[in-house]
Design a protein around this motif. Sequence first.
Motif, short mmCIF file in Angstrom:
data_model
loop_
_atom_site.label_atom_id
_atom_site.label_comp_id
_atom_site.label_asym_id
_atom_site.label_seq_id
_atom_site.Cartn_x
_atom_site.Cartn_y
_atom_site.Cartn_z
N ALA A 140 -8.36 2.47 7.14
CA ALA A 140 -7.48 1.99 8.19
C ALA A 140 -7.27 0.49 8.10
CB ALA A 140 -8.04 2.38 9.56
N ASP A 141 -8.33 -0.23 7.78
CA ASP A 141 -8.22 -1.68 7.68
C ASP A 141 -7.31 -2.10 6.53
OD1 ASP A 141 -9.34 -4.30 8.71
OD2 ASP A 141 -9.91 -4.48 6.60
N ARG A 142 -7.32 -1.35 5.45
CA ARG A 142 -6.41 -1.67 4.33
C ARG A 142 -4.96 -1.58 4.76
NH1 ARG A 142 -7.79 1.83 -0.74
NH2 ARG A 142 -6.04 0.60 -1.55
N LEU A 143 -4.65 -0.59 5.58
CA LEU A 143 -3.28 -0.46 6.09
C LEU A 143 -2.95 -1.54 7.10
CD1 LEU A 143 -3.23 3.43 6.43
CD2 LEU A 143 -1.81 2.08 4.88
N CYS A 144 -3.92 -1.85 7.96
CA CYS A 144 -3.70 -2.89 8.98
C CYS A 144 -3.32 -4.22 8.35
CB CYS A 144 -4.95 -3.07 9.82
SG CYS A 144 -5.14 -1.88 11.16
N HIS A 145 -3.82 -4.49 7.14
CA HIS A 145 -3.60 -5.78 6.49
C HIS A 145 -2.54 -5.73 5.39
CE1 HIS A 145 -7.45 -6.52 8.54
NE2 HIS A 145 -7.05 -7.76 8.57
N ALA A 146 -1.76 -4.67 5.37
CA ALA A 146 -0.68 -4.57 4.38
C ALA A 146 0.60 -5.18 4.93
CB ALA A 146 -0.44 -3.12 4.00
N ASP A 147 1.40 -5.75 4.04
CA ASP A 147 2.71 -6.28 4.41
C ASP A 147 3.82 -5.27 4.17
OD1 ASP A 147 1.91 -9.16 4.93
OD2 ASP A 147 1.20 -8.92 2.86
N GLY A 159 -1.96 -1.03 -3.72
CA GLY A 159 -3.05 -0.07 -3.69
C GLY A 159 -2.59 1.27 -3.16
N ILE A 160 -3.50 2.24 -3.18
CA ILE A 160 -3.24 3.60 -2.69
C ILE A 160 -4.23 3.90 -1.57
CG2 ILE A 160 -3.15 6.05 -3.26
CD1 ILE A 160 -2.69 5.24 -6.17
N VAL A 161 -3.73 4.45 -0.49
CA VAL A 161 -4.59 5.04 0.53
C VAL A 161 -4.26 6.53 0.56
CG1 VAL A 161 -5.05 5.25 3.00
CG2 VAL A 161 -4.90 2.98 1.95
N HIS A 162 -5.25 7.35 0.26
CA HIS A 162 -5.06 8.79 0.27
C HIS A 162 -6.17 9.42 1.09
CE1 HIS A 162 -3.63 12.70 -0.98
NE2 HIS A 162 -4.89 13.04 -1.22
N THR A 163 -5.80 10.36 1.95
CA THR A 163 -6.79 11.05 2.78
C THR A 163 -6.61 12.55 2.62
OG1 THR A 163 -5.29 10.87 4.69
CG2 THR A 163 -6.99 9.19 4.47
N GLU A 164 -7.68 13.23 2.31
CA GLU A 164 -7.65 14.68 2.16
C GLU A 164 -8.04 15.39 3.44
OE1 GLU A 164 -6.79 16.58 -0.29
OE2 GLU A 164 -6.64 15.24 -2.03
N SER A 165 -8.64 14.66 4.38
CA SER A 165 -9.15 15.29 5.60
C SER A 165 -9.01 14.30 6.75
CB SER A 165 -10.62 15.66 5.43
OG SER A 165 -11.41 14.48 5.29
N VAL A 205 0.85 -1.19 0.00
CA VAL A 205 0.00 0.00 0.00
C VAL A 205 0.88 1.24 0.00
CG1 VAL A 205 -1.68 1.37 1.29
CG2 VAL A 205 -1.95 -1.11 1.17
N LEU A 206 0.53 2.23 -0.82
CA LEU A 206 1.17 3.54 -0.82
C LEU A 206 0.27 4.51 -0.07
CD1 LEU A 206 2.14 3.66 -4.61
CD2 LEU A 206 3.62 2.97 -2.71
N LEU A 207 0.81 5.16 0.95
CA LEU A 207 0.08 6.19 1.67
C LEU A 207 0.54 7.55 1.15
CD1 LEU A 207 -1.87 7.05 3.93
CD2 LEU A 207 0.06 6.96 5.52
N THR A 208 -0.34 8.25 0.46
CA THR A 208 0.03 9.47 -0.28
C THR A 208 -0.51 10.75 0.36
OG1 THR A 208 -1.91 9.21 -1.71
CG2 THR A 208 0.15 8.22 -2.47
N SER A 209 -0.88 10.71 1.62
CA SER A 209 -1.55 11.85 2.25
C SER A 209 -0.68 13.09 2.37
CB SER A 209 -2.07 11.44 3.63
OG SER A 209 -2.99 10.37 3.53
#
Length: 296
Positions: free
Chosen positions: A87-94, A71-77, A42-46
Amino acid sequence: MTTPEREDGCLLIIGGDEQRKCRERILARFVELAGGPERNFVLLTSASQEPEEMARPYQEALARLGVKQCGIVHTESREQANDPVLADRLCHADGILITGGDQKRLMAVIGGTAVDRALHEALKRRCACLAGTSAGASAMAGHMLASGFAEFAPEKGAAALGAGLGFVQHIIIDQHFSQRHRINRLLSLIAQNPYLYGLGIDEDTALVVERGVGIEVIGDGGVTFIDGRKMITNAADIGEGEQAELIGIGLHVLPAGSGYLLPGAQPSARLGHVGREAPSPIQEFISNLTKRNPLS
């Protein structure tokens, strides 16, 4: 490198501008540390306001390395950063990579949210590899370098700290270090915060941190450690913008290929060829880097 039987997660702290088109050595190591290309990434692009443009070269590079799930997790707020699905996507990332951008933006959006907690959960419970590059690297520390510049000498008030994600404690991380001549910026902060260590990482260079075990420097550049605990300084007595006097400060430089274990630690598959015990001047520094934070 074979995938180790993991008891804890590891950190990959990248100085920025890592190769993403040809010699993808740092990203290849990221894939290995996460358990191999079949794992979930997962890429966190916030930290960025252009998440797709930021993520695309990483997705392409990881695909060339055999990764199928990225995948991408991006949060604008902050509302989005408290979304339990994200959050669950990040919890289950390796393997999680916090990309560059603006570290102040990153912390303003995700600090203290479900996404923040999920990063710690992935590191501790899933034994994930958590990587951060550029702004994402600075934010990995508990005390984050938020802003500032000192061109010619350490100056009082030249840089400011903020709260970071806290994966390493009592350390300030700066990136693009040699290329942007940031040693005076880091020294400015150490002069006013001598209980903190300084860590500067060059571009296309990364520090592998295996918690409770040791460290390794990879890439093309080096890593600079600054230790001001025993220094003498007039930083408390001078005015804002004045140059600080620093006497007896410790400076250690580790080029790529360097690596050390904590005293008594066993060689690790994650750290490749590293088998040397850290010399005493940097043992406490490495101990702080590799300490298992109670938060994660």
